[in-house]
Write a protein that holds these residues in place. Structure first.
Motif, PDB file in Angstrom:
ATOM      1  N   PRO A  34      24.698  28.275   3.072  1.00 16.46           N
ATOM      2  CA  PRO A  34      24.924  27.595   4.352  1.00 16.46           C
ATOM      3  C   PRO A  34      25.339  26.142   4.109  1.00 16.46           C
ATOM      4  N   ALA A  36      26.167  22.153   6.045  1.00 15.87           N
ATOM      5  CA  ALA A  36      26.011  21.251   7.184  1.00 15.87           C
ATOM      6  C   ALA A  36      27.008  20.110   7.031  1.00 15.87           C
ATOM      7  N   LYS A  37      27.696  19.773   8.114  1.00 23.84           N
ATOM      8  CA  LYS A  37      28.651  18.671   8.092  1.00 23.84           C
ATOM      9  C   LYS A  37      27.885  17.354   8.162  1.00 23.84           C
ATOM     10  N   TRP A  47      30.635  18.254   3.465  1.00 25.12           N
ATOM     11  CA  TRP A  47      29.715  19.357   3.730  1.00 25.12           C
ATOM     12  C   TRP A  47      28.629  19.372   2.661  1.00 25.12           C
ATOM     13  N   LEU A  50      22.885  23.823   2.256  1.00 19.92           N
ATOM     14  CA  LEU A  50      21.541  23.959   2.809  1.00 19.92           C
ATOM     15  C   LEU A  50      20.826  25.094   2.091  1.00 19.92           C
ATOM     16  N   GLU A  53      17.603  29.900   4.125  1.00 19.35           N
ATOM     17  CA  GLU A  53      16.874  30.133   5.381  1.00 19.35           C
ATOM     18  C   GLU A  53      17.332  29.200   6.501  1.00 19.35           C
ATOM     19  N   GLU A  54      18.165  28.205   6.181  1.00 20.63           N
ATOM     20  CA  GLU A  54      18.686  27.280   7.183  1.00 20.63           C
ATOM     21  C   GLU A  54      20.057  27.711   7.703  1.00 20.63           C
ATOM     22  N   LEU A  55      20.401  28.968   7.508  1.00 28.07           N
ATOM     23  CA  LEU A  55      21.711  29.491   7.885  1.00 28.07           C
ATOM     24  C   LEU A  55      22.012  29.209   9.355  1.00 28.07           C
ATOM     25  N   LYS A  56      23.146  28.589   9.577  1.00 31.12           N
ATOM     26  CA  LYS A  56      23.615  28.323  10.942  1.00 31.12           C
ATOM     27  C   LYS A  56      24.953  29.040  11.102  1.00 31.12           C
ATOM     28  N   GLU A  57      26.025  28.295  11.324  1.00 33.05           N
ATOM     29  CA  GLU A  57      27.315  28.964  11.521  1.00 33.05           C
ATOM     30  C   GLU A  57      28.339  28.657  10.447  1.00 33.05           C
ATOM     31  N   HIS A  58      28.075  27.729   9.537  1.00 32.13           N
ATOM     32  CA  HIS A  58      29.034  27.388   8.492  1.00 32.13           C
ATOM     33  C   HIS A  58      28.481  27.802   7.131  1.00 32.13           C
TER      34      HIS A  58
END
Length: 173
Positions: A34, A36-37, A47, A50, A53-58
């Motif tokens: 994952p 994060a910007k 970027w 992460l 377990e911090e999976l978001k959309e990127h």
């Protein structure tokens, strides 16, 4: 049976069976990473990785660009939608099929996952379509790419038969 695969000019609008010059094909890297910007000084962004377990959309992915055939049906393409996604599949030069027995099966239409594309206009060699690469892209990618050719009605019928055989593993009747 010999068919005329291509129209003399690309169809007026983006259509099923269009051969586009540049399309992106993504492959998520392993392990899943994952991202994060993060904004830095000035207007610079980057970027940061992460924890899984911090999976978001990127996520981290590889991108390959190649020519592609539009798979989505015309009635899906011409609907004005926000964030419209179009199905495509990668097309590659036929000479990349190094196994001569497999190449001959593709040429004869006997390989479900690959479809032979003889003499695409504006390209210098035969290609094949790899249906294992079907993916969705934003319509803007395709609208920004040069359309090289359009499959004829007979070519589009052949594409439909190939998709059916590939997706449901049923031979043509």
């Amino acid at each position: 049976m010999e068919i005329n695969w291509w129209t003399t000019e690309p169809r007026p609008e983006l259509s099923q069976g269009d051969l586009v010059e540049v399309a992106p094909f993504l492959q998520v890297t392993q392990p899943l990473t994952p991202l994060a910007k993060v904004s830095c000084s000035g207007k610079v962004e980057h970027w940061n990785p992460l924890e899984p377990e911090e999976l978001k959309e990127h996520v981290l992915a590889k991108c390959k660009t190649t020519c592609a055939i539009v798979i989505s049906h015309d009635c899906e393409i011409d609907k004005p939608k926000k964030k419209q996604r179009i199905l495509i599949a990668a097309a590659a030069p036929f000479e990349r099929l190094s196994d001569h027995k497999a190449a001959e099966a593709v040429r004869k239409g006997e390989h479900r996952a690959f479809m032979y594309l003889p003499n695409p206009p504006t390209l210098t060699q035969d290609h094949y379509l790899d249906l294992r690469t079907i993916s969705a892209v934003a319509i803007e990618f395709l609208q920004a790419s040069r359309r090289l050719a359009s499959l004829s009605d007979s070519g589009r019928t052949r594409l439909g038969a190939q998709l059916l055989a590939f997706l449901i593993r049923k031979d043509e009747q």
